[in-house]
Enzyme design. Structure first.
Site, mmCIF file in Angstrom:
data_model
loop_
_atom_site.group_PDB
_atom_site.id
_atom_site.type_symbol
_atom_site.label_atom_id
_atom_site.label_comp_id
_atom_site.label_asym_id
_atom_site.label_seq_id
_atom_site.Cartn_x
_atom_site.Cartn_y
_atom_site.Cartn_z
ATOM 1 N N SER A 170 0.868 -1.172 0.000
ATOM 2 C CA SER A 170 0.000 0.000 0.000
ATOM 3 C C SER A 170 0.911 1.230 0.000
ATOM 4 C CB SER A 170 -0.854 -0.022 1.274
ATOM 5 O OG SER A 170 -1.435 1.244 1.496
ATOM 6 N N TYR A 183 -2.232 -0.768 10.196
ATOM 7 C CA TYR A 183 -2.282 -1.099 8.765
ATOM 8 C C TYR A 183 -0.983 -0.670 8.098
ATOM 9 C CZ TYR A 183 -3.897 -1.134 3.887
ATOM 10 O OH TYR A 183 -4.015 -1.379 2.531
HETATM 11 P P1 NAP Z 1 -11.459 -5.639 0.588
HETATM 12 O O1 NAP Z 1 -12.425 -5.236 -0.443
HETATM 13 O O2 NAP Z 1 -11.707 -5.251 1.999
HETATM 14 O O3 NAP Z 1 -11.239 -7.207 0.493
HETATM 15 C C1 NAP Z 1 -10.386 -7.837 1.415
HETATM 16 C C2 NAP Z 1 -10.529 -9.335 1.301
HETATM 17 O O4 NAP Z 1 -9.743 -9.924 2.342
HETATM 18 C C3 NAP Z 1 -11.971 -9.819 1.495
HETATM 19 O O5 NAP Z 1 -12.235 -10.845 0.570
HETATM 20 C C4 NAP Z 1 -11.956 -10.351 2.922
HETATM 21 O O6 NAP Z 1 -12.852 -11.427 3.132
HETATM 22 C C5 NAP Z 1 -10.536 -10.873 3.039
HETATM 23 N N1 NAP Z 1 -10.158 -10.965 4.445
HETATM 24 C C6 NAP Z 1 -10.113 -9.970 5.352
HETATM 25 N N2 NAP Z 1 -9.800 -10.473 6.554
HETATM 26 C C7 NAP Z 1 -9.638 -11.809 6.395
HETATM 27 C C8 NAP Z 1 -9.335 -12.880 7.274
HETATM 28 N N3 NAP Z 1 -9.156 -12.684 8.585
HETATM 29 N N4 NAP Z 1 -9.257 -14.125 6.769
HETATM 30 C C9 NAP Z 1 -9.467 -14.352 5.455
HETATM 31 N N5 NAP Z 1 -9.763 -13.381 4.575
HETATM 32 C C10 NAP Z 1 -9.864 -12.126 5.050
HETATM 33 O O7 NAP Z 1 -9.993 -5.090 0.271
HETATM 34 P P2 NAP Z 1 -9.334 -4.681 -1.144
HETATM 35 O O8 NAP Z 1 -9.485 -3.232 -1.296
HETATM 36 O O9 NAP Z 1 -9.774 -5.616 -2.197
HETATM 37 O O10 NAP Z 1 -7.797 -4.934 -0.781
HETATM 38 C C11 NAP Z 1 -7.031 -5.957 -1.388
HETATM 39 C C12 NAP Z 1 -5.577 -5.700 -1.058
HETATM 40 O O11 NAP Z 1 -5.165 -4.467 -1.661
HETATM 41 C C13 NAP Z 1 -5.300 -5.555 0.447
HETATM 42 O O12 NAP Z 1 -4.069 -6.164 0.745
HETATM 43 C C14 NAP Z 1 -5.200 -4.059 0.647
HETATM 44 O O13 NAP Z 1 -4.394 -3.729 1.743
HETATM 45 C C15 NAP Z 1 -4.569 -3.636 -0.672
HETATM 46 N N6 NAP Z 1 -4.817 -2.236 -1.046
HETATM 47 C C16 NAP Z 1 -6.068 -1.790 -1.315
HETATM 48 C C17 NAP Z 1 -6.266 -0.466 -1.685
HETATM 49 C C18 NAP Z 1 -7.643 0.081 -2.015
HETATM 50 O O14 NAP Z 1 -7.773 1.274 -2.369
HETATM 51 N N7 NAP Z 1 -8.708 -0.708 -1.940
HETATM 52 C C19 NAP Z 1 -5.177 0.401 -1.779
HETATM 53 C C20 NAP Z 1 -3.890 -0.082 -1.500
HETATM 54 C C21 NAP Z 1 -3.734 -1.402 -1.137
HETATM 55 P P3 NAP Z 1 -14.408 -11.149 3.484
HETATM 56 O O15 NAP Z 1 -14.960 -10.300 2.365
HETATM 57 O O16 NAP Z 1 -14.981 -12.497 3.524
HETATM 58 O O17 NAP Z 1 -14.422 -10.443 4.786
#
Ligand code: NAP
Length: 269
Positions: A170, A183
């Site tokens: 991130s 985080y």
């Molecule tokens: P998201 O929409 O919140 O999805 C996160 C996923 O992780 C969900 O499928 C969730 O499962 C799963 N998860 C969370 N806690 C878990 C646990 N304890 N055990 C198993 N699975 C778990 O997040 P995203 O935005 O797609 O993020 C994906 C990656 O990109 C992450 O590493 C995040 O840090 C990184 N990132 C995102 C952004 C952004 O703007 N979105 C920016 C920079 C980096 P459930 O849905 O079943 O809870």
């Protein structure tokens, strides 16, 4: 009407157009595959030929991704409901056995699942929440990697192809920012873990290990981090997938120890 209009729209603007079946025959495990970036990556990797192990917390979400992949691709996914905050060495070991039994190989591992935790000053951060964020974002990735390494190394030797491990970072894992607490700290640590493992793998060259920052994308985590933002201002996850597919494909052989950014790739991040 295409089955995946968001991908078709985004793909037209990808900086890199991977060959359609560039992941054909590969077995890849994606964590957090039921929602957000993980779901988009799972569908797209399957469309590029990968057999997927879909790991996530919520069974119903994984089943929906499983159904979509089964209906729209010729690949064979499996689902693994698993709460990473409770992942220990023995459950990680049984995941390796499951991957071996299903596919007899593992070519790719994408550490994508993460939790945001509270966005508050460090002075008020509850340590129980701190520990949970670190367990999911960092410790589970280390535990899972350790358990799956033997199968990934065997796969690389048998097929004479480098395996690929991707850690998701991130912007706040590369430059700290106020109120991002555990985080940000966990993402800095993920970068460190990536560098350690990449260095350990460098001499043998059987695996490449990299980190990737997708940048801001329209997901539940983004909405949680920026509740006042208009969701439409952030691009959909599909817009940033070309780097993921590239790093999982043989075209990325030799790319190791890099902290990459999906917004600026292939330029300098
Ligand atoms: P998201 O929409 O919140 O999805 C996160 C996923 O992780 C969900 O499928 C969730 O499962 C799963 N998860 C969370 N806690 C878990 C646990 N304890 N055990 C198993 N699975 C778990 O997040 P995203 O935005 O797609 O993020 C994906 C990656 O990109 C992450 O590493 C995040 O840090 C990184 N990132 C995102 C952004 C952004 O703007 N979105 C920016 C920079 C980096 P459930 O849905 O079943 O809870």
């Amino acid at each position: 009407m295409t089955a995946y209009p968001e991908l078709e729209a985004a793909k037209a603007a990808w900086r890199h157009q991977p060959p359609p079946q560039c992941l054909s025959g590969k077995a890849i495990l994606i964590t957090g595959a039921g929602d957000g970036m993980g779901r988009a990556l799972a569908k797209t990797a399957a469309l590029h030929g990968a057999n997927l192990i879909l790991l996530g917390r919520t069974r119903a979400k994984l089943e929906a991704v499983f159904d979509w992949i089964s209906e729209h691709t010729r690949t064979r996914p499996v689902i693994v409901p698993c709460d990473l905050s409770h992942l220990g060495p023995s459950s990680a070991e049984s995941l390796q056995s499951q991957a071996r039994a299903e596919y007899g190989r593992l070519d790719g591992l994408v550490h994508n699942a993460s939790v945001l935790g509270p966005k508050i000053p460090l002075a008020h951060y509850p340590m129980s929440e701190w520990e949970e964020v670190v367990r999911v974002n960092l410790s589970a990735a280390a535990t899972l990697t350790q358990a799956l390494l033997p199968l990934m190394l065997e796969t690389a030797a048998t097929h004479a192809k480098q395996g690929s491990i991707l850690f998701t970072s991130s912007s706040v894992g590369r430059k700290g920012r106020a109120y991002w607490g555990a985080y940000a700290a966990s993402k800095f640590a993920v970068e460190g873990l990536m560098q350690v493992l990449a260095d350990e793998c460098a001499a043998e060259g059987a695996l490449r290990v990299n980190s990737l920052n997708p940048g801001g994308i329209r997901t539940a985590m983004r909405r949680q981090a920026y509740p006042a933002e208009n969701p439409a201002d952030a691009p959909p996850p599909e817009a940033r997938l070309d780097l993921y597919i590239h790093l999982l494909s043989d075209a990325a052989e030799g790319v190791n120890g890099q902290a990459l950014d999906a917004r600026t790739w292939p330029g300098v991040s």
